[in-house]
Design a protein around this motif. Sequence first.
Motif, short mmCIF file in Angstrom:
data_model
loop_
_atom_site.label_atom_id
_atom_site.label_comp_id
_atom_site.label_asym_id
_atom_site.label_seq_id
_atom_site.Cartn_x
_atom_site.Cartn_y
_atom_site.Cartn_z
N ALA A 12 52.91 -23.92 -5.61
CA ALA A 12 52.80 -22.46 -5.65
C ALA A 12 54.01 -21.83 -4.98
CB ALA A 12 51.52 -22.02 -4.94
N GLY A 13 54.70 -20.98 -5.71
CA GLY A 13 55.84 -20.25 -5.14
C GLY A 13 56.87 -21.14 -4.49
N SER A 14 57.12 -22.30 -5.08
CA SER A 14 58.09 -23.24 -4.51
C SER A 14 59.49 -22.65 -4.52
CB SER A 14 58.07 -24.54 -5.31
OG SER A 14 59.21 -25.31 -5.02
N HIS A 15 60.27 -22.95 -3.46
CA HIS A 15 61.67 -22.52 -3.40
C HIS A 15 62.58 -23.48 -4.16
CE1 HIS A 15 61.26 -19.35 -0.35
NE2 HIS A 15 60.35 -20.11 0.21
N GLY A 16 62.01 -24.43 -4.90
CA GLY A 16 62.85 -25.45 -5.54
C GLY A 16 63.51 -26.30 -4.47
N VAL A 17 64.76 -26.67 -4.69
CA VAL A 17 65.42 -27.53 -3.70
C VAL A 17 65.67 -26.80 -2.38
CG1 VAL A 17 66.51 -29.01 -5.40
CG2 VAL A 17 67.78 -27.05 -4.52
N TRP A 18 65.62 -25.46 -2.40
CA TRP A 18 65.87 -24.72 -1.16
C TRP A 18 64.70 -24.81 -0.19
CZ3 TRP A 18 70.33 -23.72 0.57
CH2 TRP A 18 71.37 -23.37 -0.27
N GLY A 19 63.53 -25.16 -0.68
CA GLY A 19 62.37 -25.23 0.19
C GLY A 19 62.37 -26.51 1.01
N GLY A 36 50.19 -24.36 -2.35
CA GLY A 36 51.44 -24.19 -1.61
C GLY A 36 51.19 -23.85 -0.15
N THR A 37 52.24 -23.43 0.53
CA THR A 37 52.17 -23.20 1.98
C THR A 37 51.22 -22.06 2.34
OG1 THR A 37 54.20 -21.90 1.73
CG2 THR A 37 54.44 -24.14 2.56
N GLY A 38 50.95 -21.15 1.39
CA GLY A 38 49.98 -20.09 1.66
C GLY A 38 48.58 -20.64 1.80
N LYS A 45 45.59 -7.26 2.88
CA LYS A 45 46.16 -6.00 3.40
C LYS A 45 47.67 -5.89 3.17
CE LYS A 45 42.32 -4.58 5.50
NZ LYS A 45 41.57 -3.42 4.97
N ILE A 46 48.37 -7.04 3.13
CA ILE A 46 49.84 -7.01 3.08
C ILE A 46 50.32 -6.81 1.64
CG2 ILE A 46 51.94 -8.39 3.45
CD1 ILE A 46 50.46 -9.68 5.85
N GLN A 47 51.18 -5.78 1.45
CA GLN A 47 51.68 -5.50 0.10
C GLN A 47 53.20 -5.46 0.03
OE1 GLN A 47 49.65 -1.81 -0.54
NE2 GLN A 47 47.83 -2.79 -1.37
N ASN A 48 53.86 -5.31 1.19
CA ASN A 48 55.32 -5.12 1.20
C ASN A 48 55.90 -5.58 2.54
OD1 ASN A 48 54.70 -3.02 3.08
ND2 ASN A 48 54.34 -1.64 1.37
N PRO A 49 57.23 -5.56 2.68
CA PRO A 49 57.84 -6.02 3.96
C PRO A 49 57.36 -5.23 5.19
CG PRO A 49 59.51 -5.91 2.25
CD PRO A 49 58.26 -5.31 1.66
N VAL A 84 56.39 -11.90 1.63
CA VAL A 84 55.36 -11.12 0.93
C VAL A 84 54.63 -11.93 -0.15
CG1 VAL A 84 54.92 -9.06 -0.49
CG2 VAL A 84 56.47 -8.92 1.45
N PRO A 85 55.35 -12.70 -1.01
CA PRO A 85 54.63 -13.44 -2.07
C PRO A 85 53.57 -14.40 -1.53
CG PRO A 85 56.99 -13.47 -2.50
CD PRO A 85 56.81 -12.90 -1.13
N ILE A 86 53.77 -14.89 -0.29
CA ILE A 86 52.78 -15.79 0.33
C ILE A 86 51.71 -14.97 1.04
CG2 ILE A 86 52.43 -17.58 2.11
CD1 ILE A 86 55.32 -18.52 1.49
N MET A 87 52.17 -14.04 1.89
CA MET A 87 51.23 -13.34 2.78
C MET A 87 50.45 -12.21 2.11
SD MET A 87 51.33 -15.11 5.45
CE MET A 87 50.44 -14.13 6.66
N GLN A 88 50.82 -11.85 0.88
CA GLN A 88 50.02 -10.82 0.18
C GLN A 88 48.61 -11.32 -0.11
OE1 GLN A 88 52.00 -9.94 -3.50
NE2 GLN A 88 51.82 -12.03 -4.30
N HIS A 89 48.42 -12.65 -0.05
CA HIS A 89 47.09 -13.23 -0.29
C HIS A 89 46.32 -13.47 1.01
CE1 HIS A 89 48.36 -13.77 -4.42
NE2 HIS A 89 49.40 -14.47 -4.01
#
Length: 391
Positions: free
Chosen positions: A277-284, A225-227, A102-106, A376-381
């Motif tokens: 999946a959708g890793s934030h790199g070192v920021w994650g 990933g976290t999703g 259901k989720i497509q945007n903020p 959104v990139p995580i919760m869109q799924h």
Amino acid sequence: MEEPHHHHHPQQHQDPPKSPTASPPSCTSSTCAKCGGPTAFPSPPQSSWPEMSPPPAYRPIRYPAINLPPNNSQAIILAPVPQSQKVPTISPPYNFQSPSKKIQNPDGIRHFQESASGKNFLGFVVALSESIRRHKISDPSHESPTVKAILSILQTLMQWIEEIPPVQQAARYGNVSYRTWHSRLEENSESLMLQFLPDDFKSATVEIVPYFTDSFGNSSRIDYGTGHETNFAAWLYCLARMGIIKEEDYHAVVARVFVNYLELMRKLQLVYCLEPAGSHGVWGLDDYHFLPFIFGSSQLIDHKYMKPKSIHNEDILENFSKEFMYLSCIAFIKKVKKGLFAEHSPLLDDISGVPNWNKVNSGLLKMYKAEVLGKVPIMQHFLFGWLIKWE
């Protein structure tokens, strides 16, 4: 030879300043290019210095304790700490349905987070975290028949890895044998659920199987990933909504079920080289997981000897990572990543400077809401059906 005299004021007459306290000193006030003293001349336009980059944004060393990517760290720090909630159990007539995205945007994210089901799902995660507070993994735990059945299912999935070895291939990430493992998961998931679902809940497979099959990574992208981890929590939440998992099971759900799930995921990651999946790199926080850091920090609250900075002590990691999830996560990262810890995991390194585990735990809960359930990139799924309603 004496340098020609340079002026700090334009030659024409200027009004004296109204008051020395009229305006605070500004970091943008002009300075003399020769001597560095203050001057009333305007600064040269920025475009005339193309070779100079602007000064770096000042980033204090210990505030915030959790240095997030600069975008919304302040909002996370100021946000209230999520609180635990009781899960309302369903009653007949049951209306199980195939769940959908259901989720497509903020706006969709906001809608979910403000809804009763969004708040209750996060409240369930908090309740799981509280159930393991101050407990070692090996502490006695009430294992209901449902918990035992789930553990048996996870063992079966682990066994399949032995039966489906990785193929030799050139690519570093994404061993295609994982697709064989995942298709076996999809083929057998319904029968695995029916092993423990009571008769009046047999029709629930249409709704809970999609959460389960999406808890172990994506077969086309060969990533995790976290999703996917959140889907596993959502699957457990659905079982709690059905009353199959009860509050007295929560401790075993974390200390037995989730610990075994984590072990299975690490094996899948290593054997089939799953891509983050959708890793934030070192920021994650971590390439793959988030929840074991929440549960693991809760375990260590008020521990006599182990503080957040103890993650840098190799003896502690070696001796206690089997008992404390947070330490096992750090030990695993140090095993699979080379180089300085502060360089490949700066966020976890920053967290090690927080004075106590209580603050770490509440900070991570706020961060989970913002950085996982709020993205959104995580919760869109994420899936919504009758048990987790899109209201």
